[in-house]
Design a protein around this motif. Structure first.
Motif, PDB file in Angstrom:
ATOM      1  N   PHE A 421      -2.473  -2.830  -1.627  1.00 13.43           N
ATOM      2  CA  PHE A 421      -3.775  -3.583  -1.826  1.00 13.43           C
ATOM      3  C   PHE A 421      -4.825  -2.597  -0.982  1.00 13.43           C
ATOM      4  O   PHE A 421      -5.802  -2.334  -1.335  1.00 13.43           O
ATOM      5  CB  PHE A 421      -3.600  -4.896  -1.397  1.00 13.43           C
ATOM      6  CG  PHE A 421      -5.011  -5.498  -1.449  1.00 13.43           C
ATOM      7  CD1 PHE A 421      -6.028  -5.887  -2.631  1.00 13.43           C
ATOM      8  CD2 PHE A 421      -5.600  -6.008   0.019  1.00 13.43           C
ATOM      9  CE1 PHE A 421      -7.332  -6.311  -2.319  1.00 13.43           C
ATOM     10  CE2 PHE A 421      -6.716  -6.588  -0.121  1.00 13.43           C
ATOM     11  CZ  PHE A 421      -7.758  -6.756  -1.111  1.00 13.43           C
ATOM     12  N   GLU A 422      -4.544  -2.598   0.320  1.00 12.09           N
ATOM     13  CA  GLU A 422      -5.522  -2.008   1.511  1.00 12.09           C
ATOM     14  C   GLU A 422      -5.985  -0.535   1.013  1.00 12.09           C
ATOM     15  O   GLU A 422      -7.146  -0.261   1.036  1.00 12.09           O
ATOM     16  CB  GLU A 422      -4.784  -2.109   2.912  1.00 12.09           C
ATOM     17  CG  GLU A 422      -4.931  -3.459   3.388  1.00 12.09           C
ATOM     18  CD  GLU A 422      -4.153  -3.447   4.616  1.00 12.09           C
ATOM     19  OE1 GLU A 422      -3.653  -2.354   5.063  1.00 12.09           O
ATOM     20  OE2 GLU A 422      -3.563  -4.576   5.241  1.00 12.09           O
ATOM     21  N   GLN A 423      -5.121   0.189   0.459  1.00 10.86           N
ATOM     22  CA  GLN A 423      -5.136   1.311   0.045  1.00 10.86           C
ATOM     23  C   GLN A 423      -6.401   1.487  -1.163  1.00 10.86           C
ATOM     24  O   GLN A 423      -7.248   2.210  -0.976  1.00 10.86           O
ATOM     25  CB  GLN A 423      -3.935   2.290  -0.377  1.00 10.86           C
ATOM     26  CG  GLN A 423      -3.052   2.702   0.754  1.00 10.86           C
ATOM     27  CD  GLN A 423      -1.754   3.208   0.117  1.00 10.86           C
ATOM     28  OE1 GLN A 423      -1.309   2.894  -0.982  1.00 10.86           O
ATOM     29  NE2 GLN A 423      -1.149   3.797   1.218  1.00 10.86           N
ATOM     30  N   MET A 424      -6.141   0.550  -2.164  1.00 11.35           N
ATOM     31  CA  MET A 424      -6.869   0.503  -3.087  1.00 11.35           C
ATOM     32  C   MET A 424      -8.396  -0.099  -2.958  1.00 11.35           C
ATOM     33  O   MET A 424      -9.460   0.613  -3.154  1.00 11.35           O
ATOM     34  CB  MET A 424      -6.474  -0.186  -4.188  1.00 11.35           C
ATOM     35  CG  MET A 424      -7.376  -0.316  -5.604  1.00 11.35           C
ATOM     36  SD  MET A 424      -6.423  -0.826  -6.910  1.00 11.35           S
ATOM     37  CE  MET A 424      -5.460   0.627  -7.361  1.00 11.35           C
ATOM     38  N   GLN A 425      -8.244  -0.959  -2.003  1.00 10.84           N
ATOM     39  CA  GLN A 425      -9.555  -1.716  -1.318  1.00 10.84           C
ATOM     40  C   GLN A 425     -10.533  -0.492  -0.421  1.00 10.84           C
ATOM     41  O   GLN A 425     -11.601  -0.594  -0.778  1.00 10.84           O
ATOM     42  CB  GLN A 425      -9.163  -2.877  -0.510  1.00 10.84           C
ATOM     43  CG  GLN A 425     -10.268  -3.665   0.254  1.00 10.84           C
ATOM     44  CD  GLN A 425      -9.982  -4.804   1.074  1.00 10.84           C
ATOM     45  OE1 GLN A 425      -9.180  -4.291   2.033  1.00 10.84           O
ATOM     46  NE2 GLN A 425     -10.464  -5.902   0.890  1.00 10.84           N
ATOM     47  N   PRO A 455      -9.030   1.374 -15.567  1.00  6.40           N
ATOM     48  CA  PRO A 455      -8.829   1.211 -13.884  1.00  6.40           C
ATOM     49  C   PRO A 455      -7.192   1.649 -13.856  1.00  6.40           C
ATOM     50  O   PRO A 455      -6.355   1.532 -14.652  1.00  6.40           O
ATOM     51  CB  PRO A 455      -8.768  -0.176 -13.422  1.00  6.40           C
ATOM     52  CG  PRO A 455      -8.825  -1.079 -14.550  1.00  6.40           C
ATOM     53  CD  PRO A 455      -9.209  -0.086 -15.804  1.00  6.40           C
ATOM     54  N   LYS A 456      -7.084   2.446 -12.727  1.00  3.08           N
ATOM     55  CA  LYS A 456      -5.733   3.100 -12.554  1.00  3.08           C
ATOM     56  C   LYS A 456      -4.915   1.923 -12.156  1.00  3.08           C
ATOM     57  O   LYS A 456      -5.179   0.973 -11.225  1.00  3.08           O
ATOM     58  CB  LYS A 456      -6.006   4.159 -11.451  1.00  3.08           C
ATOM     59  CG  LYS A 456      -4.279   4.502 -11.000  1.00  3.08           C
ATOM     60  CD  LYS A 456      -4.659   5.668  -9.727  1.00  3.08           C
ATOM     61  CE  LYS A 456      -3.273   6.150  -9.731  1.00  3.08           C
ATOM     62  NZ  LYS A 456      -2.293   5.527  -9.116  1.00  3.08           N
ATOM     63  N   MET A 457      -3.721   1.917 -12.680  1.00  2.00           N
ATOM     64  CA  MET A 457      -2.876   0.607 -12.406  1.00  2.00           C
ATOM     65  C   MET A 457      -2.015   0.730 -11.412  1.00  2.00           C
ATOM     66  O   MET A 457      -1.485   1.718 -10.914  1.00  2.00           O
ATOM     67  CB  MET A 457      -1.891   0.456 -13.640  1.00  2.00           C
ATOM     68  CG  MET A 457      -2.948   0.103 -14.991  1.00  2.00           C
ATOM     69  SD  MET A 457      -3.898  -1.414 -14.661  1.00  2.00           S
ATOM     70  CE  MET A 457      -4.873  -1.192 -16.165  1.00  2.00           C
TER      71      MET A 457
END
Length: 459
Positions: A421-425, A455-457
Motif C-alpha cells: 500500500f505504501e509503495q502505491m501511495q 488502474p494497475k491492480m
C-alpha cells in the motif's frame, strides 16, 4: 478451458510457424499429432476424420506451397478449419416472432439448464433490452422450481410460479397466457432433465414443443461430458428440431471435445457458451475466437470486452480528482482496486484470453494461489476499522495483531499488505499535480477504453 488440447495444439502451432518449407512428409507428421490431440480431447472420430481431410487437402495445395511463409499459412488453415468445425462466426439468437418469443431449454439433468436459463434472461435484458419471463416445467424436482425462482431474481427477470402437481403443458400454457397479457418480449421455458435419456423424457419434451411452437429450441450440454455429450446430442436431435446449442462449463473443460463435436453431430449452431458460474458468465459463442483460444492464440477481443465491462471508469475518475485535490490515497481506495480485479473475473479468467506465448511464464505460477492472495488482501483491509482505513499511520503493533486475528492471517501478511500500500501511495503522491488518469493508462490500461484506461491492480 480445453487446457490439454490447447497445450498440444499451441505447441504444434509454434513448430508449424517456424517451417520454411512444407512437404507432404512434414504435413503428415503434423496431422498425425493433431489427430492424436483431438482424439485424446474426446472429439468424435467422424469429426476428426473430416477435419484432418480438409486440412490435408488445403495444406498440400498451392495456398501453402506457393506462400512466402508456408508455416504461418498452414497455421491459418488449421485455425480456419477449426472454426469451420464449430460453425461460421456468430449465430445470433432469433427473436423474430410475435411477442412473446418462446425459447425452450432442453438437455439432461446436471447440464446446467436452470442456471443457463437465468443467464440467458440476464443477457436478453442487458444486451437486447427485452422484458423477460421465466417458467419451470420441471415438476419432478421441486428444488428446480425454487432454484429458477432464485436465479431469475438475480438476473433481474420475472418468474412465473409453477408447482410439482401440475402438468408441464398446463404450466407452459398458463405462462404463455400471462406473458401475452403482461406484454413480455421473451418467455424462457426451463424443462425437466433426467439422469439419462429415456422415452418418457423425450415424449414429454416433444409434446411441450408441439404446444408452445418455440422460435428457439436450445440444447444445453455440459462441455465436460466428452463422448457422452455426443450421444446425448444425437438423441435430442432426433427428438426435437434444435435451433441452437449452449455449451456450459466451458471454463472447466480439460478436453474441449464437445465444442468441436456437438456442432457437427447436431447440425445446429453453438449460440452461447457458459464461461463461469456467475450470473453474467454467458458469452455469445464466436467460432473464430474460440478456435484462436484452442490454438493458444488467445482472444484479445474478449479480454478488452471483459476489462471494459469490469472497470468502473466513474470510480477511476473520482480517484483521480481526489488525488489531484491533495487528498491522500487511503486503504479504502486500495480495497476498491482489489474489488475491481474481482469484477473483471479474476486473474485466471484474464490470463485465459491472452496468447499462450505471453502466458507461458505465468502458467508456471499457481493462479489459484494468486487468486487466494487477492482475497486475503481484501479480508485484511475489511478487518480494519473505518478510521484505520482512512489513516493507515495509526496501524501499529497491537492494531496489526487485532487485524491479523480478524482476517485469520499472520501479522507478517498485514505488514506485507501495508508495505504494498505504501509503495502505491508513494506513486500516487507523485501524481498529485494531475495526470493520474494518464498514469493509469500507462500502468496497464488498454487503448480504446474511453481515454481512461484502468488502474494497475495490486497482485
Amino acid at each position: 478451458m480445453a487446457s490439454a488440447l490447447t497445450d498440444k495444439l499451441s505447441r504444434l502451432v509454434k513448430e508449424m510457424r517456424g517451417q520454411a518449407r512444407i512437404t507432404e512428409s512434414n504435413v503428415q507428421d503434423m496431422l498425425r499429432e493433431v489427430r492424436m490431440a483431438l482424439l485424446e480431447a474426446d472429439v468424435a472420430l467422424p469429426v476428426v476424420r473430416d477435419f484432418i481431410a480438409r486440412v490435408k487437402d488445403k495444406a498440400l495445395g498451392q495456398e501453402v506451397l506457393g506462400s512466402l511463409k508456408p508455416g504461418q499459412t498452414l497455421v491459418s488453415i488449421v485455425n480456419r478449419e477449426l472454426a469451420a468445425t464449430m460453425g461460421e462466426g456468430i449465430s445470433d439468437i432469433n427473436l423474430a416472432a410475435q411477442p412473446p418469443a418462446i425459447i425452450l431449454m432442453a438437455g439432461l439433468q446436471g447440464a446446467g439448464k436452470t442456471t443457463t436459463t437465468a443467464k440467458l434472461a440476464k443477457h436478453l435484458i442487458e444486451k437486447r433490452k427485452k422484458k423477460v419471463l421465466t417458467v419451470s416445467g420441471d415438476v419432478y424436482r421441486p428444488a428446480a422450481i425454487e432454484q429458477l425462482k432464485t436465479v431469475t431474481k438475480q438476473a433481474g427477470a420475472e418468474w412465473f410460479p409453477s408447482t410439482p402437481d401440475q402438468k408441464p403443458q398446463d404450466i407452459a400454457r398458463a405462462a404463455l397466457d400471462y406473458a401475452k397479457k403482461h406484454y413480455f418480449d421473451v418467455l424462457l421455458v426451463d424443462t425437466a432433465g433426467r439422469l439419462a435419456i429415456d422415452e418418457a423424457l423425450m415424449k414429454e419434451i416433444k409434446d411441450l414443443h408441439a404446444t408452445l411452437n418455440p422460435v428457439e429450441t436450445l440444447f444445453v450440454v455440459d462441455a465436460m461430458q466428452g463422448q457422452d455429450a455426443i450421444n446425448t446430442a444425437k438423441a435430442f436431435k432426433e427428438a426435437l428440431p434444435l435451433t441452437g446449442i449452449v455449451l456450459t462449463k466451458l471454463d472447466g473443460d480439460s478436453r474441449g471435445g464437445a465444442a468441436l463435436s456437438v456442432r457437427q453431430i447436431t447440425g445446429a449452431p453453438i449460440k452461447f457458451a457458459g464461461v463461469s458460474e456467475k450470473i453474467d458468465g454467458l458469452e455469445v459463442f464466436d467460432a473464430e475466437r474460440h478456435a484462436g483460444r484452442i490454438l493458444g492464440m488467445g482472444d484479445i477481443v474478449a479480454l478488452v470486452e471483459q476489462v471494459t465491462a469490469g472497470v468502473d471508469m466513474e470510480a477511476a475518475q473520482k480517484l483521480a480528482a481526489k488525488v489531484k485535490s491533495g487528498d491522500g490515497f487511503d486503504l479504502n481506495d486500495f480495497l476498491a482496486q482489489i474489488q475491481q480485479m474481482k469484477q473483471m473475473g479474476g486473474l485466471s479468467s484474464l490470463m485465459d484470453k491472452l496468447p499462450s506465448q505471453l502466458t507461458a511464464k505465468a502458467g508456471a505460477l499457481d493462479m489459484d494461489k494468486a487468486e487466494k492472495d487477492i482475497k486475503r488482501k481484501e479480508g485484511i483491509i475489511q478487518s480494519m476499522t473505518p478510521l484505520e482505513r482512512r489513516k493507515p499511520d495509526l496501524i501499529k503493533a497491537t492494531r496489526k495483531k487485532r487485524i491479523a486475528n480478524g482476517a485469520g492471517v499472520h501479522v507478517q501478511e498485514v505488514n506485507r499488505l501495508l508495505k504494498e500500500f505504501e509503495q502505491m501511495q508513494g506513486m500516487m503522491k507523485k501524481m498529485k499535480g494531475g495526470g493520474l488518469m494518464k498514469m493509469m493508462k500507462r500502468m496497464g490500461g488498454m487503448k480504446g477504453l474511453g481515454g481512461g484506461g484502468m488502474p494497475k491492480m495490486p497482485f
